[in-house]
Each structure stands twice: as C-alpha cells, then as structure tokens.
Design a protein around this motif. Sequence first.
Motif: not given
Length: 105
Positions: A85-90, A69-71, A54
Amino acid sequence: MRPVILGTLAALAASLLTPAAHAQSPDHPSASVSSPSASPSTARMVPGLKVRRLVTGLDHPWDVRPIGEGRLIFTQRDRATVSIWTGGHTRRVRGFPSSSVWVSG
C-alpha cells in the motif's frame, strides 16, 4: 518452499503478538494498573489508540508492517497474497508463489 513461507508468516504473526503480551503485563510501563477500586493517584496514564482504515475489501488480512517512505506491506491469509500500500493505492507483489502457500483453518 512451503515450510519457509509458513515459517516466515508464523514469525510475522508472533512478532505482532509479542507487544500485546507485554502491554498486558503489570511490569510493562504502558500497562494500566487502573481498576474500579484504584484511585486516580495510583493509576498510570495509558496513551490513546487511534485507528485508521487505509485499505478496504480485504479477505482475512493477516499481517501488516511499515516498510518505509509511508508504505505498508500486508498479507491476506486465504488469498495467500502479499501486497504493498502506497498513498492510497494497493498493488499485489508479483512473483510471490501464492500457489505454494498452504492455508488451513
């Protein structure tokens, strides 16, 4: 402050090692008793492992945990950073006292 951070990181690392130790135990339900001489009827099925990368570009990633919440929250050993990391962003956690973290071989 240094002992608190080191203790916290040590506890996180230990919690990662605990499931691995149990998974290799013959008494653990997910452990495989399969060996070259074991017959298929006596071998237990072990679930497959799927690995997905990821985050890239890390320098000695040290620990990672889901925080809902996917983090994911993760640390890097030599940089002494904590990031989310959240949805492809760090993003790096601001206010983490990186200068107070002691890192040694």
